[in-house]
Design a protein around this motif. Structure first.
Motif, PDB file in Angstrom:
ATOM      1  N   GLU A  73      49.370  36.697  41.781  1.00  0.00           N
ATOM      2  CA  GLU A  73      49.248  35.679  40.865  1.00  0.00           C
ATOM      3  C   GLU A  73      49.201  36.248  40.095  1.00  0.00           C
ATOM      4  OE1 GLU A  73      47.774  33.594  44.849  1.00  0.00           O
ATOM      5  OE2 GLU A  73      47.531  35.634  43.619  1.00  0.00           O
ATOM      6  N   SER A  74      49.760  35.797  38.697  1.00  0.00           N
ATOM      7  CA  SER A  74      49.384  35.253  37.662  1.00  0.00           C
ATOM      8  C   SER A  74      50.231  33.843  36.700  1.00  0.00           C
ATOM      9  CB  SER A  74      50.068  36.622  36.928  1.00  0.00           C
ATOM     10  OG  SER A  74      51.313  36.134  37.135  1.00  0.00           O
TER      11      SER A  74
ATOM     12  N   LEU B 173      53.039  29.789  37.134  1.00  0.00           N
ATOM     13  CA  LEU B 173      52.521  30.286  37.396  1.00  0.00           C
ATOM     14  C   LEU B 173      53.899  31.396  38.481  1.00  0.00           C
ATOM     15  CD1 LEU B 173      50.107  27.900  39.829  1.00  0.00           C
ATOM     16  CD2 LEU B 173      49.415  29.055  37.094  1.00  0.00           C
TER      17      LEU B 173
ATOM     18  N   THR C 161      44.725  32.601  40.795  1.00  0.00           N
ATOM     19  CA  THR C 161      45.260  32.384  39.411  1.00  0.00           C
ATOM     20  C   THR C 161      44.165  30.923  39.153  1.00  0.00           C
ATOM     21  OG1 THR C 161      46.453  32.449  37.526  1.00  0.00           O
ATOM     22  CG2 THR C 161      47.514  31.375  39.404  1.00  0.00           C
TER      23      THR C 161
END
Length: 125
Positions: free
Chosen positions: A5-6, A19, A119
């Motif tokens: 995830e980021s 996201l 995240t």
């Protein structure tokens, strides 16, 4: 299979974030994916889910504000979050079910085989 995830950040109330969840190690054409969130010490809550035919489902608390989507060419899942509220503050995780028995989106974590590391999203008032 790996999920990364980021896109998490700190924003003010009313702000937006997108996201991303990059999936590697899988080329399945039939799948179910979801976004979950967890406030430290609390249970993980299902936020949104999408299956390979494009069907989606959302938690009542985010309907009309969040949109889940997937770019299969990039093997990336997205969560567009608009009109963010302080109660949206949490660690957000993506999850994947590679071989769902039924092609139905699910907000139950028990449904999924794989999960990312998360995240952090923080919304300040």
């Amino acid at each position: 299979v790996q999920l990364v995830e980021s896109g998490g950040a700190s924003v003010q109330t009313g702000g937006s974030l997108r996201l991303s969840c990059a999936v590697s190690g899988s080329t399945a054409s039939r799948y179910c994916m979801g976004w979950f969130r967890q406030i430290s010490g609390d249970e993980r809550e299902g936020v949104a889910s999408i299956v390979s035919d494009g069907t989606t489902t959302y938690a009542e608390s985010v309907k009309g504000r969040f949109t889940i989507s997937i770019d299969s060419t990039k093997s990336t899942l997205y969560l567009q979050m608009n009109n963010l509220k302080p109660e949206d503050t949490a660690m957000y995780y993506c999850a994947l079910d590679l071989d769902p028995s039924t092609l139905t989106p699910s907000l139950s974590e028990l449904h999924y085989n794989y999960r990312g590391q998360g995240t952090q999203v923080t919304v300040s008032s």
